[in-house]
Design an enzyme around this catalytic site. Structure first.
Site, PDB file in Angstrom:
ATOM      1  N   CYS A 189       0.820  -1.212   0.000  1.00 42.80           N
ATOM      2  CA  CYS A 189       0.000   0.000   0.000  1.00 42.80           C
ATOM      3  C   CYS A 189       0.859   1.269   0.000  1.00 42.80           C
ATOM      4  CB  CYS A 189      -0.942   0.063   1.189  1.00 42.80           C
ATOM      5  SG  CYS A 189      -2.143  -1.258   1.223  1.00 42.80           S
ATOM      6  N   ARG A 197       6.319  -0.692  -4.274  1.00 43.34           N
ATOM      7  CA  ARG A 197       5.973  -1.248  -2.963  1.00 43.34           C
ATOM      8  C   ARG A 197       5.077  -2.476  -3.089  1.00 43.34           C
ATOM      9  NH1 ARG A 197       6.627   2.497   1.181  1.00 43.34           N
ATOM     10  NH2 ARG A 197       4.881   1.654   2.339  1.00 43.34           N
ATOM     11  N   TRP A 210      -2.551  -3.106  -1.725  1.00 51.20           N
ATOM     12  CA  TRP A 210      -2.116  -4.503  -1.770  1.00 51.20           C
ATOM     13  C   TRP A 210      -3.111  -5.263  -0.920  1.00 51.20           C
ATOM     14  CZ3 TRP A 210      -0.307  -8.447   1.449  1.00 51.20           C
ATOM     15  CH2 TRP A 210       0.446  -9.455   0.836  1.00 51.20           C
ATOM     16  N   ASN A 221      -3.095   2.862   4.930  1.00 47.81           N
ATOM     17  CA  ASN A 221      -2.081   1.812   4.790  1.00 47.81           C
ATOM     18  C   ASN A 221      -1.926   1.172   6.161  1.00 47.81           C
ATOM     19  OD1 ASN A 221       0.175   0.259   4.339  1.00 47.81           O
ATOM     20  ND2 ASN A 221       1.597   1.995   4.109  1.00 47.81           N
ATOM     21  N   GLY A 222      -1.933  -0.153   6.208  1.00 48.08           N
ATOM     22  CA  GLY A 222      -1.794  -0.839   7.502  1.00 48.08           C
ATOM     23  C   GLY A 222      -2.927  -1.830   7.688  1.00 48.08           C
ATOM     24  N   GLU A 243      20.133 -17.332  -0.825  1.00 52.79           N
ATOM     25  CA  GLU A 243      19.770 -16.067  -1.456  1.00 52.79           C
ATOM     26  C   GLU A 243      19.595 -16.252  -2.970  1.00 52.79           C
ATOM     27  OE1 GLU A 243      18.578 -13.415  -0.612  1.00 52.79           O
ATOM     28  OE2 GLU A 243      19.072 -11.935  -2.131  1.00 52.79           O
ATOM     29  N   LYS A 300      16.117 -15.483  -4.944  1.00 55.38           N
ATOM     30  CA  LYS A 300      16.051 -14.546  -6.077  1.00 55.38           C
ATOM     31  C   LYS A 300      15.356 -15.201  -7.263  1.00 55.38           C
ATOM     32  CE  LYS A 300      16.587 -11.498  -4.655  1.00 55.38           C
ATOM     33  NZ  LYS A 300      16.973 -11.143  -3.327  1.00 55.38           N
ATOM     34  N   GLU A 329      11.482 -15.765  -6.554  1.00 54.44           N
ATOM     35  CA  GLU A 329      10.575 -14.627  -6.444  1.00 54.44           C
ATOM     36  C   GLU A 329      10.343 -13.905  -7.763  1.00 54.44           C
ATOM     37  OE1 GLU A 329      11.633 -11.516  -3.671  1.00 54.44           O
ATOM     38  OE2 GLU A 329      13.742 -11.696  -4.127  1.00 54.44           O
ATOM     39  N   HIS A 383      21.484 -35.878   2.140  1.00 52.06           N
ATOM     40  CA  HIS A 383      20.494 -36.265   3.147  1.00 52.06           C
ATOM     41  C   HIS A 383      19.062 -36.054   2.649  1.00 52.06           C
ATOM     42  CE1 HIS A 383      23.720 -36.832   5.981  1.00 52.06           C
ATOM     43  NE2 HIS A 383      24.177 -35.631   5.668  1.00 52.06           N
ATOM     44  N   LYS A 390       7.233  -4.765  -1.801  1.00 50.86           N
ATOM     45  CA  LYS A 390       8.600  -4.379  -1.436  1.00 50.86           C
ATOM     46  C   LYS A 390       8.747  -4.258   0.075  1.00 50.86           C
ATOM     47  CE  LYS A 390      12.820  -3.113  -2.261  1.00 50.86           C
ATOM     48  NZ  LYS A 390      13.744  -4.246  -2.514  1.00 50.86           N
TER      49      LYS A 390
HETATM   50  C1  AGP Z   1      13.961  -9.837  -1.110  1.00 48.14           C
HETATM   51  O1  AGP Z   1      14.292 -10.053  -2.427  1.00 48.14           O
HETATM   52  C2  AGP Z   1      12.564  -9.989  -0.801  1.00 48.14           C
HETATM   53  N1  AGP Z   1      11.751  -9.158  -1.603  1.00 48.14           N
HETATM   54  C3  AGP Z   1      12.175 -10.069   0.670  1.00 48.14           C
HETATM   55  O2  AGP Z   1      12.558 -11.331   1.094  1.00 48.14           O
HETATM   56  C4  AGP Z   1      12.726  -9.008   1.656  1.00 48.14           C
HETATM   57  O3  AGP Z   1      14.086  -9.167   1.819  1.00 48.14           O
HETATM   58  C5  AGP Z   1      11.994  -9.157   3.006  1.00 48.14           C
HETATM   59  O4  AGP Z   1      10.632  -8.897   2.813  1.00 48.14           O
HETATM   60  C6  AGP Z   1      12.541  -8.272   4.083  1.00 48.14           C
HETATM   61  O5  AGP Z   1      12.439  -6.928   3.745  1.00 48.14           O
HETATM   62  P1  AGP Z   1      13.258  -5.807   4.515  1.00 48.14           P
HETATM   63  O6  AGP Z   1      14.700  -6.056   4.263  1.00 48.14           O
HETATM   64  O7  AGP Z   1      12.775  -4.540   3.918  1.00 48.14           O
HETATM   65  O8  AGP Z   1      12.921  -5.949   5.960  1.00 48.14           O
END
Ligand code: AGP
Length: 618
Positions: free
Chosen positions: A2, A27, A74, A100-101, A491, A495, A498, A514, A613
């Site tokens: 949002c 966002r 959102w 927002n919230g 990581e 990537k 997502e 395992h 975001k």
């Molecule tokens: C990262 O690519 C993601 N979009 C997500 O995991 C992100 O790192 C997570 O939501 C934490 O966000 P922040 O670092 O803003 O707290």
């Protein structure tokens, strides 16, 4: 998640609102809308999908006025429909609001309001706030000579009844030049112009509009009219606010020739890492220096345990931090998912320092985990990118990344900057303890070479694109690494998942046998992160095991490594750096790999489906 914008002044509100909403697109959202004050009512336009569709509607039927609010939603309560999109009316249209919230007690409030005769047109918790403000307004008398007071009192009375989080921008039908903004737990900033004010969820929509910004804190309410503004705290009354210079510029929020923000941000890493280190390396004492920890050297010297907490990518950098701090500073470290930590009740010894790691500074779980540990009497610090964000404000102190705005939903430059800050913290804590002057100096020299090495690592881009073509149709991908590069494997997998929607798993390479090895076949590529280091031979042995089962192998390896060619189908080279800095380097080809695969699959790289975001809900 949002986004909120608002405008009051004498210019065309609509142009700021639509432009501002575009800047908040990153966002994450699924519908949008604006309300413009026109004569004695509000002209409301809402749309499902991208801002382009909202802008199209507004082109066909323009809304002209100099006060307005806008929102990207959102979905949380109710699907992404026009009826659920904001702004929402309160009462019989006497107020209009964006939120927002999440309002946790929206159900009982809704029942009460329904009993009083209010009609609801959406499934949202936000419409409850709109009717609640209207209801409070109806019960609040005017105060003679103070035109703002009735409206302010009504908003205060309403927000006092809310449980949960809110960023609000509210306009009033009978007050064509009054905008009220309120915040608790959801970010809001005020842009201070000349005879005009802007409200926004973050600084990016303000760029090019004003160069002065106020970061609202929790429980603050801003009252804005073209001729002036004031900020009040719900308990302290009127507060003096700090008008700060806006430190974001156009280059930070534009693509500058890149096709996507993610690619731009990947390429910005040499500079963002340089910025993370700027002024923080002390050659004379062979240590790092931090201005904002707000702890005495004695308190820092007494630290016996560190908890690193965060979510997603930030949790991965916490894992890198664990290796770094334990190795260089010999302080025991626990890494905790913030979403778990906030509800767990782990025994935490005194002299434990808790770091919340976050790019946005708004992640609800990280904020709650920090608040909970702080409540229990522990020192909390933030490693954070967004200045004056909720987590930066809630922590006792911290370290900013100075990476500049990260707009692509997939975190890239924030991750490498987090790792870099954690390396400097490890050096700092180490030098307070066992680390020798000589070792400290050597670490500083290695850190200084890092931006150049990352620049060199980026030269693999064309090759990675070719590798991406080979594997773009994979359904599953394994990412395997050990020690410092185990988090890199996690990581890399995150990537890919997502932004390309390919299922990927990261594992410590030795864990493969395992379980995950059962997945290995000709159609399942394994990405091995295998730069030279203490576990190199062991990882090579794991590669042999995958090769023996016919699994395709992509290796991220050191420049000088000739042996790996005989095992891997594709070898992507990175410059050699000491083991403790390898995560910062070896993640670069993995970022590029996910970028190119996503692109080849036709995915929206910067705005992947379902993701936001900053994740401001639980
Ligand atoms: C990262 O690519 C993601 N979009 C997500 O995991 C992100 O790192 C997570 O939501 C934490 O966000 P922040 O670092 O803003 O707290």
């Amino acid at each position: 998640m949002c986004g909120i914008v608002g405008y009051v002044g004498s210019a065309d509100a609509c142009s700021f609102l639509v432009d501002g909403l575009r800047r908040l697109e990153y966002r994450g959202y699924d519908s949008s809308g604006i309300a413009i004050q026109v004569d004695d009512s509000f002209d409301v336009t809402r749309s499902v999908g991208r801002i382009d569709s909202l802008a199209g509607k507004l082109e066909a039927i323009p809304a002209k006025g100099s006060l307005g609010i806008g929102h990207t939603r959102w979905a949380t309560h109710g699907p992404a429909t026009e009826a659920n999109a904001h702004p929402h009316f309160g009462g019989d249209g006497e107020i209009v609001l964006v939120h927002n919230g999440v309002i946790e007690n929206f159900q009982p409030l809704k029942s009460e309001l329904k009993e009083k005769g209010y009609t609801f047109h959406s499934d949202t918790d936000s419409e409850v706030v709109a009717h609640l403000v209207a209801d409070c307004l109806r019960q609040t008398p005017e105060v003679s000579g103070q035109p703002n007071l009735r409206f302010l009192n009504a908003v205060q009375a309403a927000v006092r009844q809310l449980r949960g989080t809110y960023g609000l921008a509210i306009a009033f039908r009978d007050q064509p030049d009054l905008l009220i903004a309120a915040r608790f737990g959801s970010p809001l900033v005020i842009g201070v112009g000349r005879g005009e004010y802007f409200v926004s969820s973050d600084a990016s929509p303000l760029v090019g509009r004003t160069d002065r910004i106020v970061y609202l804190a929790d429980h603050q309410i801003a009252v804005l009219r073209p001729e002036g503004f004031s900020v009040l705290h719900h308990e302290q009354g009127k507060v003096r606010v700090d008008i700060q210079p806006l430190e974001v510029d156009d280059g930070d929020v534009s693509l500058e020739g890149y096709d996507h923000y993610m690619l731009k941000e990947i390429y910005e890493q040499p500079e963002s890492i340089r910025n993370a280190m700027r002024g923080r390396l002390d050659d004379q004492d062979a240590t790092a220096v931090f201005g904002g920890l707000n702890l005495t050297p004695q308190q820092l010297g007494n630290v016996e345990r560190i908890i690193l907490t965060g979510c997603g990518t930030s949790w991965h950098s916490a894992l890198v931090g664990e290796y770094l701090i334990e190795d260089l500073a010999r302080i025991p470290v626990c890494v905790e998912y913030a979403s778990e930590l906030r509800y767990r009740n782990p025994p935490i010894e005194k002299n434990t320092l808790v770091f919340g790691i976050t790019q946005s500074g708004e992640t609800a779980d990280t904020l709650a985990a920090l608040r909970e540990t702080k409540r229990k009497g522990h020192r909390t610090l933030a490693i954070c990118n967004v200045v004056a964000s909720s987590i930066a404000q809630a922590a006792d102190g911290g370290v900013y990344l100075h990476a500049g705005p990260e707009i692509g939903v997939a975190s890239t430059k924030a991750y490498t900057s987090q790792c870099c800050v954690l390396a400097m913290l490890a050096l700092y804590f180490g030098r307070m303890r066992h680390l020798s002057f000589e070792r400290g100096k050597a670490i500083i020299e290695d850190l200084k070479k890092l931006p150049g090495a990352v620049q060199e690592a980026l030269s693999c881009d064309l090759q990675v694109r070719e590798v991406a073509k080979k594997y773009q149709d994979a359904s599953n991908v394994l990412y395997l690494g050990r020690q410092f590069n185990f988090p890199t494997a996690l990581e890399g997998a995150l990537k890919l998942k997502e932004i390309s929607y390919i299922h990927a798993e990261g594992y410590p390479a030795a864990e493969m046998k395992h379980g995950p090895i059962a997945l290995v076949d000709e159609a399942t590529p394994s990405v091995f992160i295998v730069p030279h280091g203490t576990t190199y031979d062991k990882v090579i042995a794991n590669m042999e095991e995958v090769k023996a089962r016919g699994g395709p192998i992509i290796a991220i390896a050191s420049r000088q490594d000739a042996h790996v060619d005989s095992l891997a189908d594709d070898v992507i080279r990175v410059p050699h750096v000491p083991e403790f800095l390898q995560p910062i380097l070896s993640v670069v080809p993995l970022q590029l790999l996910s970028y190119h695969i996503a692109l080849l699959r036709g995915c929206d790289v910067d705005k992947p489906r379902n993701l936001a975001k900053s994740v401001t809900v639980e």
